[in-house]
Structure formats: C-alpha cells, structure tokens
Design an enzyme around this catalytic site. Structure first.
Site, PDB file in Angstrom:
ATOM      1  N   ASN A  49       0.853  -1.184   0.000  1.00 19.98           N
ATOM      2  CA  ASN A  49       0.000   0.000   0.000  1.00 19.98           C
ATOM      3  C   ASN A  49       0.894   1.240   0.000  1.00 19.98           C
ATOM      4  O   ASN A  49       2.120   1.136  -0.021  1.00 19.98           O
ATOM      5  CB  ASN A  49      -0.976  -0.018   1.174  1.00 19.98           C
ATOM      6  CG  ASN A  49      -0.287  -0.028   2.534  1.00 19.98           C
ATOM      7  OD1 ASN A  49       0.817   0.512   2.706  1.00 19.98           O
ATOM      8  ND2 ASN A  49      -0.927  -0.645   3.517  1.00 19.98           N
ATOM      9  N   ARG A  50       0.284   2.395   0.021  1.00 20.39           N
ATOM     10  CA  ARG A  50       1.056   3.642  -0.102  1.00 20.39           C
ATOM     11  C   ARG A  50       2.069   3.785   1.033  1.00 20.39           C
ATOM     12  O   ARG A  50       3.229   4.145   0.799  1.00 20.39           O
ATOM     13  CB  ARG A  50       0.089   4.827  -0.112  1.00 20.39           C
ATOM     14  CG  ARG A  50       0.745   6.187  -0.292  1.00 20.39           C
ATOM     15  CD  ARG A  50      -0.307   7.237  -0.615  1.00 20.39           C
ATOM     16  NE  ARG A  50      -1.426   7.204   0.320  1.00 20.39           N
ATOM     17  CZ  ARG A  50      -2.594   7.809   0.104  1.00 20.39           C
ATOM     18  NH1 ARG A  50      -2.786   8.495  -1.014  1.00 20.39           N
ATOM     19  NH2 ARG A  50      -3.561   7.742   0.991  1.00 20.39           N
ATOM     20  N   ASP A 107      -6.599  -7.508   1.477  1.00 23.80           N
ATOM     21  CA  ASP A 107      -6.810  -8.940   1.279  1.00 23.80           C
ATOM     22  C   ASP A 107      -7.678  -9.194   0.051  1.00 23.80           C
ATOM     23  O   ASP A 107      -7.423 -10.110  -0.736  1.00 23.80           O
ATOM     24  CB  ASP A 107      -7.495  -9.554   2.504  1.00 23.80           C
ATOM     25  CG  ASP A 107      -6.682  -9.419   3.773  1.00 23.80           C
ATOM     26  OD1 ASP A 107      -5.442  -9.299   3.678  1.00 23.80           O
ATOM     27  OD2 ASP A 107      -7.278  -9.446   4.861  1.00 23.80           O
ATOM     28  N   GLU A 161       3.397   1.391   2.888  1.00 29.08           N
ATOM     29  CA  GLU A 161       4.444   0.372   2.752  1.00 29.08           C
ATOM     30  C   GLU A 161       5.421   0.714   1.634  1.00 29.08           C
ATOM     31  O   GLU A 161       6.619   0.432   1.743  1.00 29.08           O
ATOM     32  CB  GLU A 161       3.797  -0.989   2.513  1.00 29.08           C
ATOM     33  CG  GLU A 161       3.050  -1.514   3.736  1.00 29.08           C
ATOM     34  CD  GLU A 161       2.039  -2.604   3.416  1.00 29.08           C
ATOM     35  OE1 GLU A 161       1.543  -3.230   4.363  1.00 29.08           O
ATOM     36  OE2 GLU A 161       1.736  -2.802   2.213  1.00 29.08           O
TER      37      GLU A 161
END
Length: 326
Positions: free
Chosen positions: A212-213, A280, A215
């Site tokens: 994600n952004r 997920d 991470e």
C-alpha cells in the site's frame, strides 16, 4: 470518520473493467495461500453512558462474531470468488485454532494448519452502533521450529496449485518466505506477495509485490511526484527481479509498474465505511484473475473494482462474482 456504507447496488455504478470476469476459468483454478492466519473477533453493542470508573464509554454487548482474518481472509475471498483454495499457516494449540478450522471448512477452504506454541492471533474489536471503539490484539511471534515446520508443510503443496499467494502481516509465519518464493519460481508458479516492513530483499524473485502507499514509502522513501515514483518503483523492481509491482493508493487508486512501464486506475469507491481487509480482497482478486489467464492490467482493473465495493462493508468482508458484475 467513516462514511455511510455503499448500497448493495453500488457496484452497478462503478466503471466496468475492459475484460469479462472469467468465472468459469476461475472455478478451475487452484490457489495456495500461505501467511499469517488470524481471527477477527467483533463484539457489537450499544453505548448509553460513560463509565464512572474512567472517561470511557460503556458498551453493552449484544452479539459477537468471529471472521477469518489476515491470510485466512485472503483465502476466504478467493473461495467466495469461486476458485479452489488451500490455506497454510500457523495456529496455536488453543481453542481459537479450532475456530479457524471450522470457519475455513464452512467457507469451502482446504487447510494445512501447523500447530505452534505461540497462541493463534486474534484481533478483537469492540463496536458501539457500528463504530469501532477499541481494538485488542492477542499475538506472539512463533519460534524458528514452527516456521520451519510450516515451510516443510507448504513446499510439497506448491506443485499442485496454479498460483501461490504470500500474505505477510509481520506475525512471523513467513520467516522463510524466500524459500517459498524460490520454490514457486522453480515450479513455474506465480508468487504474489502482500508485503510488510522495509526489507523487500526477502521478496526477491516474486511475480508481484503489492504494497500500500505507506508500505511503498517504507520501501523506497518519499517521492516528489509521479515521475520520481516511477523511477523508484522501477529501480526496486529491477533490483529484486520482480515482474510486477502494484501500489495500492487508497483514494488515488492503484498504480502498476512492469517492464511495459506505468499503468494506473483511479479509485472507484463511492463512500468509505471500513478499509479493514481491503488489501486482502485486492490480493485475492489479483490471484484469481491471474490464475484464470488474465494479464496484470486486467487483473488490476478487477481488483480495483473489488476494492471499491469491499470498503463499503463493515469489517473484514468478501466479494462475490455477482457483486463484481457491471
């Protein structure tokens, strides 16, 4: 503050992907999910007063619900989308391990759960009038023997599946993730990774890594603009020999980086109610679409559509093929 949930017919108003959803091919696909298995436990109730003991609300619990979480929620989404799925992960020698097994069987998920001395991970959320008030986590890192036992259990399973999904929640189950990626690659299977932390060397050789952004910031640092992000993403891909890098960016949509360059889709959520488990759902949709033969671009479009629907639901939830249909 979360918005109102998307109405059940909201998917009809989302932009349709360019491709047809490959339901028949998905039904024939076999996907192996390995990672941090957990239970998402919800206590629902009403709040009518503040505690006299401390300035906190008193929740009168009226019902509770357990849902598969973490890697198990990825498997749950894959099963709901119509694919055959096997879940592998660590659970404790406790009552909650039985809950995981029962819920998996009820969802049509085959499982290869390995018992460890550490307890089964539980995320307990207390909600008052559908608003989350508190989360309590029960977890402990597994020892090296348990991780090695899981790896040994998983390696023979790879050959019998089309795609391997590695769901990393930093709870320790994927302590030998590099061996799993190498085995998948040697067997000619796609390995899709939902990463955690800033050590992406451990995901070297994966088919796709989908941070994600936040991470992505951990992995490559803060970028100045889209051009800078492109350079950093492609450098990371090249260094780690990753076929595709998909960055999920919340309200900014998703951006895919491959040898072909940059590919982007805008977010489709009307209103966000709860983002729990949205990653997920994205990973599950990518996996089933790729297993069914779609390319990365088409798989991303369907994953983006799925994300736009699931954030309109409360808690860790699933997406069905019927909801995805334009």
């Amino acid at each position: 503050m979360p918005g109102k949930p998307i109405c059940p017919s909201g998917s009809k108003n989302l932009k349709a992907p360019d491709s047809v959803f490959p339901a028949e091919a998905i039904a024939r696909s076999r996907i192996l999910v390995v990672g941090d298995v957990m239970i998402d436990r919800y206590w629902f109730g009403d709040v009518h007063r503040i505690s006299p003991e401390a300035p906190v609300p008193v929740v009168h619990v009226s019902r509770s619900e357990d849902r598969l979480g973490g890697a198990a929620n990825v498997a749950r989404n894959i099963a709901a989308l119509g694919a055959q799925v096997t879940l592998a992960g660590l659970v404790g020698r406790d009552e909650t391990a039985g809950v995981v097994a029962r819920l998996a069987e009820a969802e049509g998920i085959a499982h290869a759960l390995v018992a460890a001395d550490a307890p089964t991970t539980v995320k307990m959320r207390v909600l008052g009038r559908q608003q989350q008030l508190l989360r309590v986590d029960f977890e402990a890192m597994p020892d090296a023997a348990a991780v090695a036992g899981l790896t040994a259990r998983v390696l023979p399973l790879i050959a019998g599946h089309d795609v391997v999904v590695l769901s990393d929640y930093a709870k320790g189950a994927l302590g030998q993730v590099q061996a799993l990626i190498a085995a998948a690659r040697e067997a000619g299977k796609l390995a899709l990774v939902d990463p955690k932390g800033d050590d992406y060397d451990r995901y070297r050789g994966a088919s796709l890594v989908s941070p994600n952004r936040s991470e992505m910031l951990d992995a490559v640092g803060r970028w100045r603009d889209e051009g800078d992000l492109l350079g950093r993403a492609q450098a990371l891909r090249s260094r780690l020999d990753i076929e595709a890098l998909l960055v999920t960016r919340s309200e900014q949509g998703m951006t895919l980086f491959t040898d072909a360059g940059r590919d982007h889709v805008d977010a489709q959520a009307h209103e966000v109610f709860d983002v729990s488990g949205a990653g997920d759902t994205v990973l599950a949709t990518l996996a089933v679409c790729r297993a069914a033969g779609l390319d990365w671009h088409a798989a991303m479009q369907w994953a983006n559509r799925a994300a736009g629907i699931v954030v309109g639901k409360l808690g860790t939830s699933i997406i069905t093929p019927e909801e995805l249909q334009p």
